[in-house]
Motif scaffolding. Structure first.
Motif, PDB file in Angstrom:
ATOM      1  N   MET A  15     -10.438  13.505  -6.281  1.00  0.00           N
ATOM      2  CA  MET A  15     -10.266  12.761  -5.054  1.00  0.00           C
ATOM      3  C   MET A  15      -8.954  11.984  -5.125  1.00  0.00           C
ATOM      4  SD  MET A  15     -12.728   9.874  -3.358  1.00  0.00           S
ATOM      5  CE  MET A  15     -13.876  11.032  -2.674  1.00  0.00           C
ATOM      6  N   ASN A  16      -8.202  12.008  -4.051  1.00  0.00           N
ATOM      7  CA  ASN A  16      -6.942  11.279  -3.997  1.00  0.00           C
ATOM      8  C   ASN A  16      -7.178   9.862  -3.497  1.00  0.00           C
ATOM      9  OD1 ASN A  16      -5.459  13.511  -4.821  1.00  0.00           O
ATOM     10  ND2 ASN A  16      -5.278  14.257  -2.746  1.00  0.00           N
ATOM     11  N   TYR A  17      -6.368   8.944  -3.983  1.00  0.00           N
ATOM     12  CA  TYR A  17      -6.493   7.544  -3.610  1.00  0.00           C
ATOM     13  C   TYR A  17      -5.184   7.022  -3.045  1.00  0.00           C
ATOM     14  CZ  TYR A  17     -10.841   7.590  -6.232  1.00  0.00           C
ATOM     15  OH  TYR A  17     -12.102   7.871  -6.667  1.00  0.00           O
ATOM     16  N   LEU A  18      -5.310   5.956  -2.242  1.00  0.00           N
ATOM     17  CA  LEU A  18      -4.160   5.287  -1.654  1.00  0.00           C
ATOM     18  C   LEU A  18      -4.226   3.809  -1.997  1.00  0.00           C
ATOM     19  CD1 LEU A  18      -4.340   6.820   1.953  1.00  0.00           C
ATOM     20  CD2 LEU A  18      -2.822   7.539   0.102  1.00  0.00           C
ATOM     21  N   SER A  19      -3.080   3.147  -1.932  1.00  0.00           N
ATOM     22  CA  SER A  19      -3.035   1.700  -2.133  1.00  0.00           C
ATOM     23  C   SER A  19      -3.365   0.998  -0.821  1.00  0.00           C
ATOM     24  CB  SER A  19      -1.642   1.284  -2.602  1.00  0.00           C
ATOM     25  OG  SER A  19      -0.710   1.477  -1.555  1.00  0.00           O
ATOM     26  N   ALA A  20      -3.587  -0.302  -0.898  1.00  0.00           N
ATOM     27  CA  ALA A  20      -3.861  -1.085   0.309  1.00  0.00           C
ATOM     28  C   ALA A  20      -2.684  -1.011   1.272  1.00  0.00           C
ATOM     29  CB  ALA A  20      -4.161  -2.534  -0.057  1.00  0.00           C
ATOM     30  N   LYS A  21      -1.492  -1.004   0.741  1.00  0.00           N
ATOM     31  CA  LYS A  21      -0.288  -0.922   1.581  1.00  0.00           C
ATOM     32  C   LYS A  21      -0.242   0.402   2.344  1.00  0.00           C
ATOM     33  CE  LYS A  21       4.728  -0.963   1.432  1.00  0.00           C
ATOM     34  NZ  LYS A  21       5.917  -0.990   0.590  1.00  0.00           N
ATOM     35  N   ARG A  69     -16.486  -3.366   2.756  1.00  0.00           N
ATOM     36  CA  ARG A  69     -16.609  -2.611   4.005  1.00  0.00           C
ATOM     37  C   ARG A  69     -15.890  -1.273   3.976  1.00  0.00           C
ATOM     38  NH1 ARG A  69     -15.259  -6.052   8.827  1.00  0.00           N
ATOM     39  NH2 ARG A  69     -16.019  -4.190   9.851  1.00  0.00           N
ATOM     40  N   ILE A  70     -15.134  -0.993   2.905  1.00  0.00           N
ATOM     41  CA  ILE A  70     -14.486   0.316   2.763  1.00  0.00           C
ATOM     42  C   ILE A  70     -15.183   1.031   1.614  1.00  0.00           C
ATOM     43  CG2 ILE A  70     -12.358   1.566   2.325  1.00  0.00           C
ATOM     44  CD1 ILE A  70     -10.827  -0.816   3.458  1.00  0.00           C
ATOM     45  N   GLU A  71     -15.906   2.067   1.969  1.00  0.00           N
ATOM     46  CA  GLU A  71     -16.707   2.788   0.984  1.00  0.00           C
ATOM     47  C   GLU A  71     -15.817   3.469  -0.051  1.00  0.00           C
ATOM     48  OE1 GLU A  71     -20.062   6.285   0.904  1.00  0.00           O
ATOM     49  OE2 GLU A  71     -19.814   5.097   2.721  1.00  0.00           O
ATOM     50  N   GLY A  72     -16.152   3.271  -1.326  1.00  0.00           N
ATOM     51  CA  GLY A  72     -15.434   3.915  -2.412  1.00  0.00           C
ATOM     52  C   GLY A  72     -14.224   3.157  -2.915  1.00  0.00           C
ATOM     53  N   ALA A  73     -13.878   2.032  -2.272  1.00  0.00           N
ATOM     54  CA  ALA A  73     -12.727   1.240  -2.708  1.00  0.00           C
ATOM     55  C   ALA A  73     -13.103   0.430  -3.948  1.00  0.00           C
ATOM     56  CB  ALA A  73     -12.263   0.318  -1.589  1.00  0.00           C
ATOM     57  N   PHE A  74     -12.165   0.309  -4.867  1.00  0.00           N
ATOM     58  CA  PHE A  74     -12.401  -0.505  -6.056  1.00  0.00           C
ATOM     59  C   PHE A  74     -11.082  -1.108  -6.517  1.00  0.00           C
ATOM     60  CE2 PHE A  74     -11.521   3.792  -7.448  1.00  0.00           C
ATOM     61  CZ  PHE A  74     -10.669   3.643  -8.534  1.00  0.00           C
ATOM     62  N   LYS A  75     -11.203  -2.132  -7.315  1.00  0.00           N
ATOM     63  CA  LYS A  75     -10.028  -2.847  -7.787  1.00  0.00           C
ATOM     64  C   LYS A  75      -9.687  -2.367  -9.191  1.00  0.00           C
ATOM     65  CE  LYS A  75      -8.004  -7.275  -7.028  1.00  0.00           C
ATOM     66  NZ  LYS A  75      -8.202  -8.659  -6.629  1.00  0.00           N
ATOM     67  N   LEU A  76      -8.457  -1.954  -9.374  1.00  0.00           N
ATOM     68  CA  LEU A  76      -7.951  -1.492 -10.660  1.00  0.00           C
ATOM     69  C   LEU A  76      -6.901  -2.507 -11.088  1.00  0.00           C
ATOM     70  CD1 LEU A  76      -8.280   1.022 -12.506  1.00  0.00           C
ATOM     71  CD2 LEU A  76      -6.217   1.899 -11.440  1.00  0.00           C
ATOM     72  N   SER A  77      -7.246  -3.349 -12.053  1.00  0.00           N
ATOM     73  CA  SER A  77      -6.408  -4.482 -12.440  1.00  0.00           C
ATOM     74  C   SER A  77      -6.327  -5.422 -11.240  1.00  0.00           C
ATOM     75  CB  SER A  77      -5.043  -3.996 -12.908  1.00  0.00           C
ATOM     76  OG  SER A  77      -4.280  -5.075 -13.401  1.00  0.00           O
ATOM     77  N   ASP A  78      -5.174  -5.558 -10.606  1.00  0.00           N
ATOM     78  CA  ASP A  78      -5.068  -6.429  -9.427  1.00  0.00           C
ATOM     79  C   ASP A  78      -4.695  -5.650  -8.172  1.00  0.00           C
ATOM     80  OD1 ASP A  78      -2.508  -5.849 -10.256  1.00  0.00           O
ATOM     81  OD2 ASP A  78      -1.708  -7.821  -9.752  1.00  0.00           O
ATOM     82  N   VAL A  79      -4.940  -4.341  -8.196  1.00  0.00           N
ATOM     83  CA  VAL A  79      -4.578  -3.462  -7.071  1.00  0.00           C
ATOM     84  C   VAL A  79      -5.832  -2.792  -6.514  1.00  0.00           C
ATOM     85  CG1 VAL A  79      -3.238  -1.423  -6.413  1.00  0.00           C
ATOM     86  CG2 VAL A  79      -2.325  -2.997  -8.122  1.00  0.00           C
ATOM     87  N   TRP A  80      -5.985  -2.841  -5.192  1.00  0.00           N
ATOM     88  CA  TRP A  80      -7.093  -2.129  -4.552  1.00  0.00           C
ATOM     89  C   TRP A  80      -6.757  -0.652  -4.446  1.00  0.00           C
ATOM     90  CZ3 TRP A  80     -11.842  -3.686  -3.978  1.00  0.00           C
ATOM     91  CH2 TRP A  80     -12.114  -5.048  -3.954  1.00  0.00           C
ATOM     92  N   VAL A  81      -7.708   0.190  -4.838  1.00  0.00           N
ATOM     93  CA  VAL A  81      -7.563   1.649  -4.787  1.00  0.00           C
ATOM     94  C   VAL A  81      -8.602   2.161  -3.793  1.00  0.00           C
ATOM     95  CG1 VAL A  81      -7.579   3.762  -6.149  1.00  0.00           C
ATOM     96  CG2 VAL A  81      -6.838   1.618  -7.194  1.00  0.00           C
ATOM     97  N   ILE A  82      -8.128   2.901  -2.795  1.00  0.00           N
ATOM     98  CA  ILE A  82      -8.981   3.299  -1.678  1.00  0.00           C
ATOM     99  C   ILE A  82      -8.946   4.819  -1.533  1.00  0.00           C
ATOM    100  CG2 ILE A  82      -9.345   3.012   0.808  1.00  0.00           C
ATOM    101  CD1 ILE A  82      -7.549   0.378   0.375  1.00  0.00           C
ATOM    102  N   PRO A  83     -10.115   5.461  -1.396  1.00  0.00           N
ATOM    103  CA  PRO A  83     -10.125   6.915  -1.209  1.00  0.00           C
ATOM    104  C   PRO A  83      -9.284   7.323   0.006  1.00  0.00           C
ATOM    105  CG  PRO A  83     -12.346   6.110  -1.579  1.00  0.00           C
ATOM    106  CD  PRO A  83     -11.476   4.907  -1.398  1.00  0.00           C
ATOM    107  N   LYS A  84      -8.574   8.411  -0.151  1.00  0.00           N
ATOM    108  CA  LYS A  84      -7.681   8.898   0.909  1.00  0.00           C
ATOM    109  C   LYS A  84      -8.431   9.196   2.200  1.00  0.00           C
ATOM    110  CE  LYS A  84      -3.977  12.242   1.554  1.00  0.00           C
ATOM    111  NZ  LYS A  84      -3.216  13.342   0.935  1.00  0.00           N
TER     112      LYS A  84
END
Length: 59
Positions: free
Chosen positions: A1-7, A28-43
Motif C-alpha cells: 500500500m502506498n502512503y502520502l504525507s499530511a502535506k 477520522r482518517i482510516e489507516g493513518a498513523f504517526k511515524l516519529s513526528d510525521v503523519w502517514v496516510i494511505p494513498k
C-alpha cells in the motif's frame, strides 16, 4: 500500500496541512498513523465529511 504525507493529502483534498493533522489526531482518517513526528496516510484514504459545516433543517 502506498502512503502520502499530511502535506500531500492536504494538496490532494484542497485543505490545510494542519486540518489534515487534526483529522488524523481525531482518528477520522482510516489507516493513518504517526511515524516519529510525521503523519502517514494511505494513498486511497477518503476525505472525511466536515463536521464543522451544518446542514440546513430542510435538507
Amino acid at each position: 500500500m502506498n502512503y502520502l504525507s499530511a502535506k500531500e493529502v492536504a494538496e490532494k483534498w484542497n485543505i490545510s496541512r494542519r486540518r489534515v493533522q487534526v483529522l488524523c489526531e481525531e482518528g477520522r482518517i482510516e489507516g493513518a498513523f504517526k511515524l516519529s513526528d510525521v503523519w502517514v496516510i494511505p494513498k486511497d484514504a477518503e476525505k472525511p465529511v466536515d463536521r464543522r459545516i451544518r446542514k440546513k433543517a430542510d435538507e
